[in-house]
Design a protein around this motif. Structure first.
Motif, PDB file in Angstrom:
ATOM      1  N   ALA A 150      46.234 -23.774  61.529  1.00 55.26           N
ATOM      2  CA  ALA A 150      45.205 -24.188  62.506  1.00 55.26           C
ATOM      3  C   ALA A 150      44.550 -22.964  63.139  1.00 55.26           C
ATOM      4  CB  ALA A 150      45.836 -25.074  63.577  1.00 55.26           C
ATOM      5  N   ALA A 151      45.374 -21.953  63.440  1.00 52.18           N
ATOM      6  CA  ALA A 151      44.822 -20.723  64.034  1.00 52.18           C
ATOM      7  C   ALA A 151      43.860 -20.044  63.069  1.00 52.18           C
ATOM      8  CB  ALA A 151      45.952 -19.787  64.408  1.00 52.18           C
ATOM      9  N   ALA A 152      44.257 -19.997  61.788  1.00 48.09           N
ATOM     10  CA  ALA A 152      43.387 -19.367  60.782  1.00 48.09           C
ATOM     11  C   ALA A 152      42.073 -20.136  60.652  1.00 48.09           C
ATOM     12  CB  ALA A 152      44.104 -19.316  59.439  1.00 48.09           C
ATOM     13  N   TRP A 153      42.165 -21.447  60.644  1.00 50.06           N
ATOM     14  CA  TRP A 153      40.931 -22.251  60.510  1.00 50.06           C
ATOM     15  C   TRP A 153      40.053 -22.128  61.754  1.00 50.06           C
ATOM     16  CZ3 TRP A 153      44.401 -26.651  58.342  1.00 50.06           C
ATOM     17  CH2 TRP A 153      44.536 -26.481  56.953  1.00 50.06           C
ATOM     18  N   ARG A 154      40.713 -22.022  62.928  1.00 48.95           N
ATOM     19  CA  ARG A 154      39.929 -21.800  64.150  1.00 48.95           C
ATOM     20  C   ARG A 154      39.144 -20.494  64.017  1.00 48.95           C
ATOM     21  NH1 ARG A 154      41.405 -23.585  69.372  1.00 48.95           N
ATOM     22  NH2 ARG A 154      39.815 -22.094  70.042  1.00 48.95           N
ATOM     23  N   ARG A 155      39.805 -19.471  63.477  1.00 50.40           N
ATOM     24  CA  ARG A 155      39.115 -18.197  63.298  1.00 50.40           C
ATOM     25  C   ARG A 155      37.971 -18.335  62.285  1.00 50.40           C
ATOM     26  NH1 ARG A 155      43.175 -13.040  63.420  1.00 50.40           N
ATOM     27  NH2 ARG A 155      44.305 -13.555  65.311  1.00 50.40           N
ATOM     28  N   GLY A 156      38.256 -19.050  61.213  1.00 51.03           N
ATOM     29  CA  GLY A 156      37.221 -19.252  60.193  1.00 51.03           C
ATOM     30  C   GLY A 156      36.022 -20.010  60.751  1.00 51.03           C
ATOM     31  N   LEU A 157      36.322 -21.000  61.582  1.00 54.24           N
ATOM     32  CA  LEU A 157      35.246 -21.792  62.168  1.00 54.24           C
ATOM     33  C   LEU A 157      34.445 -20.963  63.178  1.00 54.24           C
ATOM     34  CD1 LEU A 157      34.478 -24.690  61.566  1.00 54.24           C
ATOM     35  CD2 LEU A 157      35.721 -25.398  63.597  1.00 54.24           C
ATOM     36  N   ALA A 158      35.107 -20.033  63.836  1.00 53.27           N
ATOM     37  CA  ALA A 158      34.390 -19.155  64.778  1.00 53.27           C
ATOM     38  C   ALA A 158      33.384 -18.286  64.023  1.00 53.27           C
ATOM     39  CB  ALA A 158      35.381 -18.281  65.518  1.00 53.27           C
ATOM     40  N   LEU A 159      33.738 -17.910  62.796  1.00 48.71           N
ATOM     41  CA  LEU A 159      32.838 -17.064  62.003  1.00 48.71           C
ATOM     42  C   LEU A 159      31.813 -17.893  61.232  1.00 48.71           C
ATOM     43  CD1 LEU A 159      35.410 -14.487  60.582  1.00 48.71           C
ATOM     44  CD2 LEU A 159      33.853 -14.197  62.492  1.00 48.71           C
ATOM     45  N   SER A 160      32.197 -19.105  60.856  1.00 48.92           N
ATOM     46  CA  SER A 160      31.286 -19.985  60.097  1.00 48.92           C
ATOM     47  C   SER A 160      31.248 -21.357  60.764  1.00 48.92           C
ATOM     48  CB  SER A 160      31.768 -20.139  58.648  1.00 48.92           C
ATOM     49  OG  SER A 160      32.008 -18.889  58.077  1.00 48.92           O
ATOM     50  N   ALA A 172      33.665 -14.481  74.356  1.00 54.30           N
ATOM     51  CA  ALA A 172      34.540 -14.612  75.532  1.00 54.30           C
ATOM     52  C   ALA A 172      35.114 -16.020  75.640  1.00 54.30           C
ATOM     53  CB  ALA A 172      33.745 -14.281  76.785  1.00 54.30           C
ATOM     54  N   GLN A 173      34.264 -17.005  75.321  1.00 57.73           N
ATOM     55  CA  GLN A 173      34.686 -18.402  75.455  1.00 57.73           C
ATOM     56  C   GLN A 173      35.753 -18.765  74.423  1.00 57.73           C
ATOM     57  OE1 GLN A 173      31.501 -21.128  74.895  1.00 57.73           O
ATOM     58  NE2 GLN A 173      32.496 -22.795  75.951  1.00 57.73           N
ATOM     59  N   ARG A 174      35.708 -18.127  73.296  1.00 58.22           N
ATOM     60  CA  ARG A 174      36.670 -18.462  72.241  1.00 58.22           C
ATOM     61  C   ARG A 174      37.934 -17.631  72.337  1.00 58.22           C
ATOM     62  NH1 ARG A 174      32.101 -19.155  67.531  1.00 58.22           N
ATOM     63  NH2 ARG A 174      31.491 -21.259  68.123  1.00 58.22           N
ATOM     64  N   ALA A 175      38.219 -17.137  73.525  1.00 61.09           N
ATOM     65  CA  ALA A 175      39.476 -16.421  73.725  1.00 61.09           C
ATOM     66  C   ALA A 175      40.573 -17.460  73.821  1.00 61.09           C
ATOM     67  CB  ALA A 175      39.406 -15.591  74.990  1.00 61.09           C
ATOM     68  N   GLY A 176      40.913 -18.014  72.697  1.00 56.33           N
ATOM     69  CA  GLY A 176      41.906 -19.083  72.671  1.00 56.33           C
ATOM     70  C   GLY A 176      43.106 -18.702  71.824  1.00 56.33           C
ATOM     71  N   GLY A 177      44.033 -19.620  71.750  1.00 56.48           N
ATOM     72  CA  GLY A 177      45.214 -19.392  70.940  1.00 56.48           C
ATOM     73  C   GLY A 177      45.803 -20.705  70.485  1.00 56.48           C
ATOM     74  N   VAL A 178      46.647 -20.627  69.471  1.00 55.46           N
ATOM     75  CA  VAL A 178      47.319 -21.819  68.941  1.00 55.46           C
ATOM     76  C   VAL A 178      48.818 -21.536  68.941  1.00 55.46           C
ATOM     77  CG1 VAL A 178      47.562 -23.344  66.954  1.00 55.46           C
ATOM     78  CG2 VAL A 178      45.346 -22.345  67.478  1.00 55.46           C
ATOM     79  N   GLU A 225      46.452 -26.254  71.089  1.00 54.78           N
ATOM     80  CA  GLU A 225      45.364 -25.278  71.227  1.00 54.78           C
ATOM     81  C   GLU A 225      45.122 -25.014  72.705  1.00 54.78           C
ATOM     82  OE1 GLU A 225      42.014 -25.997  68.391  1.00 54.78           O
ATOM     83  OE2 GLU A 225      43.309 -27.652  67.823  1.00 54.78           O
ATOM     84  N   VAL A 226      45.167 -23.759  73.064  1.00 53.37           N
ATOM     85  CA  VAL A 226      45.081 -23.382  74.480  1.00 53.37           C
ATOM     86  C   VAL A 226      43.991 -22.334  74.647  1.00 53.37           C
ATOM     87  CG1 VAL A 226      47.534 -23.834  74.809  1.00 53.37           C
ATOM     88  CG2 VAL A 226      46.783 -21.520  74.250  1.00 53.37           C
ATOM     89  N   ARG A 227      43.680 -22.080  75.908  1.00 52.98           N
ATOM     90  CA  ARG A 227      42.727 -21.023  76.239  1.00 52.98           C
ATOM     91  C   ARG A 227      43.511 -19.887  76.878  1.00 52.98           C
ATOM     92  NH1 ARG A 227      37.315 -20.131  77.368  1.00 52.98           N
ATOM     93  NH2 ARG A 227      36.974 -18.785  79.163  1.00 52.98           N
ATOM     94  N   ILE A 228      43.222 -18.690  76.470  1.00 55.40           N
ATOM     95  CA  ILE A 228      43.937 -17.533  77.016  1.00 55.40           C
ATOM     96  C   ILE A 228      43.168 -17.018  78.232  1.00 55.40           C
ATOM     97  CG2 ILE A 228      44.672 -15.170  76.552  1.00 55.40           C
ATOM     98  CD1 ILE A 228      45.094 -16.031  73.632  1.00 55.40           C
ATOM     99  N   THR A 276      46.268 -15.785  68.398  1.00 55.01           N
ATOM    100  CA  THR A 276      44.932 -15.852  68.998  1.00 55.01           C
ATOM    101  C   THR A 276      43.920 -16.348  67.967  1.00 55.01           C
ATOM    102  OG1 THR A 276      44.157 -13.661  68.404  1.00 55.01           O
ATOM    103  CG2 THR A 276      45.515 -13.826  70.384  1.00 55.01           C
ATOM    104  N   THR A 277      42.853 -16.885  68.473  1.00 62.70           N
ATOM    105  CA  THR A 277      41.811 -17.402  67.571  1.00 62.70           C
ATOM    106  C   THR A 277      40.639 -16.437  67.470  1.00 62.70           C
ATOM    107  OG1 THR A 277      40.858 -18.601  69.424  1.00 62.70           O
ATOM    108  CG2 THR A 277      42.392 -19.797  68.035  1.00 62.70           C
ATOM    109  N   ASN A 278      40.817 -15.230  67.966  1.00 62.07           N
ATOM    110  CA  ASN A 278      39.746 -14.235  67.844  1.00 62.07           C
ATOM    111  C   ASN A 278      39.760 -13.658  66.426  1.00 62.07           C
ATOM    112  OD1 ASN A 278      38.008 -12.099  67.973  1.00 62.07           O
ATOM    113  ND2 ASN A 278      38.696 -11.405  69.981  1.00 62.07           N
ATOM    114  N   PRO A 279      38.709 -13.871  65.665  1.00 51.73           N
ATOM    115  CA  PRO A 279      38.744 -13.420  64.257  1.00 51.73           C
ATOM    116  C   PRO A 279      38.754 -11.907  64.091  1.00 51.73           C
ATOM    117  CG  PRO A 279      36.601 -14.343  64.829  1.00 51.73           C
ATOM    118  CD  PRO A 279      37.473 -14.559  66.009  1.00 51.73           C
TER     119      PRO A 279
END
Lengths: 252, 544
Positions: A69-79, A177-183, A210-213, A240-243
């Motif tokens: 899920a964390a990897a996909w969150r990162r992928g979705l942040a980029l695409s 900044a808004q996507r400073a999240g984590g899984v 899924e949380v916000r840091i 973290t979900t920061n790619p």
């Protein structure tokens, strides 16, 4: 010149061969080799939505759903327009124990954040600002040559271009900044009221939450949930979900 | 009714009319057999089912003229009484009209149970089963009986602890009249279908009814209202309001037995019957045949799903959304589910679609029973060329998708992009910053250049300063004076020094022209040069 810059951003490749090795491996069913390939691609600088998509798929096949899920969150942040990654994320969310509301993808004022990645937003911002500045250069050259400066319409266009560019740049930075999240990647973790064992146990999160840091120390992270709850957890329990951050996964 | 008959009153016709098709035992309603635009002899025979009784009351005739056309209607009036519960037919009626035999089709009448004996109570609440099991549908019935003129009645629905509403059915309200002990009595009923959802003893609190009856008029002065008889004007100040309440209803809801519960229990509670029928028995390979599955019973069908066939059944199925209909009449709840299933055979020959088996709990037998349909046999004939052939793309090279088990059951694979690269904002910061910084820097440099240029001393001031520092040698002094003069003139005219000519200078002033001519002469050794320096000095210092 603007086109040249865009070309510089768009043409280079990094970690391409490792990515294709990972892709071949996952197509043949070897998720472990695929995982190594995708991680190598990231290490070589291939921080691409497709790489994180593949990485998430490999982790999912290996049973690490929180990491996936964390990897996909990162992928979705980029695409952000990649429906396949969004579908996978939605698919895996149904398996998680904590039914938390997924984080918002955009602010209402910056509606384009939901379909433009930060890089795309920044490219548009840079293009708009550079266009406005080049117009200003042109106007200055005309004055130095003893000619009349830019007309009112041209000045308005240049100013509007720079202003729009600044708004786009602000939105791109806000997205990051808004996507400073984590899984949560461990089976279960206690969220405490203070750093370390001295804090009281507030609530328990499970894998995939899924949380916000909000803040972080060297070892702990202050997280907040979509329902407003906050607390500290050990940083090793989250991905973290920061790619842009390294994604180093080791089988536990 | 007469107006309703007018559109069809062009030729002789026969029709059968009844106001309601749902009766209760003891209720009687008028029935009319109408002959339009025709004449007949004798009273028509009105055949009725065993639970009905029809009695001829008499006949009447009338003429109606509409659009200059005359229509003659002869009505034969019957009184129909319901004597037994069930579904009975009324009619058909055959009658010879003007030498021609006419036919009026039969009407089906549903006769329900008579109203509950209220024992003198004006309102009463009952439930169809006081010991239901979990999931069973019961009907809560509120009954109000009165024989006085009623103006208004408002029912307050009680809470139903331990029950949830049946989602596919609505409460039903009904009103009818009966003759009881020679008194015309009106019965109002409200029936609410409920599904037992919580075990244990549950008490449904009393339901309340607020009713306004018309009071008997006392002797009083005649008012204008009296002139209007029973009009709404006459109601003011002559009603009596009463609040009536039922007794609470106690229900004991039992759990479904665990022992003997089939592994694939469908969750249905009640008595059900099922049937399966095919739209055709012969189908081409590649085409589909529609099977219609109908499940009828007295339990709720909400959430029921048709069991899928086995994977090796030799056919694929695609189900439509189930269609559920319900009926609530006199405490009886009936539901019907219809599912249309498209069956696509996968091979030629005889295909037997196996029975659809559903495990239910029978509330009468108090045990789990199997409700099964019959099997359907289909003949699958060869399809048209290309029909039904499923192409496989598995061997095609270059398919960029990894295999997935099925949509909605697995994750989606990666589609290989043209190339991967760093798409983070961090990775492009330098290039993007440069793209913005470069024009910014160029603009800044140009601005600085313009500012510096604007800070240069005025050319006339420079020329005036040069007058104070003339060379001492006569030739050089003269050349320097000429240079200062020409520079001043060029600056005043706004032209380049090297392109200056006498004609341009003449346009400036006569003094300038004179000086220009003297310098020309002095260059070749002529002219007066003694006062030239003083004149140039005066001209340059006076230049603005």
């Amino acid at each position: 010149m603007i086109a040249l810059f865009m070309l510089m951003i768009g043409c280079g490749t990094a970690g391409d061969s490792s990515f294709h090795e990972g892709l071949s491996a996952i197509r043949s069913g070897d998720a472990t080799v695929a995982l190594a390939g995708f991680q190598q691609s990231l290490a070589e600088g291939g921080r691409d939505g497709a790489v994180y998509h593949g990485l998430g798929n490999a982790l999912y096949r290996l049973g690490h759903h929180g990491e996936a899920a964390a990897a996909w969150r990162r992928g979705l942040a980029l695409s952000p327009r990649n429906g396949d990654i969004a579908a996978n994320l939605d698919f895996v969310r149904k398996r998680f124990k904590d039914k938390l509301e997924p984080p918002s993808t955009h602010r209402s004022a910056f509606f384009w954040q939901s379909f433009l990645s930060p890089l795309e937003g920044a490219i548009l911002a840079a293009t708009a600002i550079a266009f406005g500045l080049w117009m200003a250069v042109w106007g200055r050259l005309r004055v130095l040559r003893g000619l009349n400066g830019l007309g009112a319409n041209a000045v308005l266009l240049a100013v509007a271009s720079v202003v729009i560019g600044c708004v786009l740049a602000l939105a791109a930075l806000d997205t990051v900044a808004q996507r400073a999240g984590g899984v949560v990647t461990v089976a279960e973790v206690e969220v405490r009221s203070a750093l370390g064992p001295s804090g009281l146990s507030l609530f328990v999160l499970h894998e995939g939450a899924e949380v916000r840091i909000e803040d972080q120390s060297q070892t702990h992270i202050l997280l907040s949930l979509s329902d407003g709850r906050k607390g500290w957890v050990n940083g090793s329990a989250l991905r973290t979900t920061n790619p842009a951050h390294p994604f180093v996964f080791t089988e536990r | 009714m007469i107006l309703a008959l007018l559109p069809i009153a062009l030729a002789a016709e026969l029709s059968l009319h009844i106001d309601t098709k749902t009766l209760v035992v003891g209720q009687s309603v008028p029935v009319k057999v109408a002959v339009i635009n025709g004449g007949s002899f004798g009273v028509p025979v009105l055949p009725v089912g065993k639970g009905l009784l029809a009695q001829f009351q008499g006949q009447s005739s009338q003429h109606v003229i509409v659009n200059f056309e005359s229509t003659r209607i002869t009505e034969y009036n019957f009184q129909l009484a319901a004597t037994a519960e069930g579904r009975w037919s009324l009619g058909p009626v055959d009658l010879v009209v003007d030498g021609k035999r006419l036919h009026a089709p039969a009407v089906t009448i549903d006769v329900g149970a008579p109203p509950i004996d209220q024992g003198g109570e004006p309102v009463v609440a009952t439930i169809s089963d006081e010991t239901p099991v979990l999931g069973q549908v019961v009907v809560y019935r509120f009954q109000f009986q009165y024989d006085k003129p009623l103006v208004n009645a408002r029912w307050t629905r009680p809470e139903f602890p331990g029950f949830i509403p049946e989602v596919n059915a609505e409460p039903v309200q009904r009103e009818y009249q009966l003759m009881q002990d020679g008194v015309a009595t009106t019965i109002q009923t409200i029936e609410v279908p409920l599904v037992a959802a919580g075990t244990g003893v549950q008490t449904i609190q009393p339901a309340q009814l607020t009713a306004q009856f018309r009071a008997k008029n006392r002797r009083r002065r005649r008012s204008v209202d009296d002139l209007f008889g029973n009009s709404p004007f006459g109601l003011r100040g002559s009603t009596e309001t009463r609040t009536l309440s039922t007794q609470p209803v106690s229900v004991s809801i039992g759990a479904l037995p665990i022992l003997g519960q089939p592994a694939r229990y469908s969750g249905l509670v009640g008595q059900f019957k099922a049937k399966l029928r095919a739209s055709t028995t012969q189908v081409k390979l590649g085409d589909s045949v529609t099977l219609e599955y109908i499940l009828v019973g007295d339990g709720t069908l909400a959430g029921f799903k048709l069991p899928p066939p086995a994977e090796t059944a030799g056919f694929r199925v695609y189900d439509d959304a189930p269609e559920i209909r319900t009926q609530l009449l006199d405490g009886r709840f009936r539901s019907q589910l219809t599912v249309r299933r498209a069956v696509v055979p996968e091979r030629e020959g005889i295909l037997v679609v196996p029975p659809i088996v559903v495990s239910t709990y029978d509330t009468e037998a108090e045990q789990y029973v199997v409700v099964s349909t019959g099997a359907v046999e289909l003949t699958v004939v060869p399809g048209e060329e290309g029909g039904g052939v499923v192409s496989s793309y598995g061997q095609i090279q270059g398919d960029s998708r990894e295999a997935v088990a099925a949509i909605d059951q697995d994750i989606l694979p990666v589609i290989a992009p043209g190339g991967v690269r760093d798409r983070t904002l961090k990775g492009a910061t330098v290039i993007l910053s440069s793209a913005v910084a470069l024009p910014g820097m160029v603009w800044g440099l140009l601005t600085m250049f313009g500012w510096l240029r604007s800070r240069r001393p005025a050319p006339l001031a420079v020329l005036k300063a040069r007058l104070a520092d003339l060379p001492s040698a006569p030739d050089q002094r003269l050349a320097s004076l000429e240079s200062i003069f020409r520079g001043t003139v060029a600056e005043l005219l706004g032209v380049a020094v090297h392109g200056l000519n006498g004609q341009q200078v003449e346009g400036l002033s006569s003094e300038a022209a004179s000086l220009y001519a003297d310098f020309e002469r002095a260059r070749y050794g002529g002219g007066a040069v003694a006062d030239l320096e003083a004149r140039v000095n005066g001209f340059v210092r006076g230049a603005r």
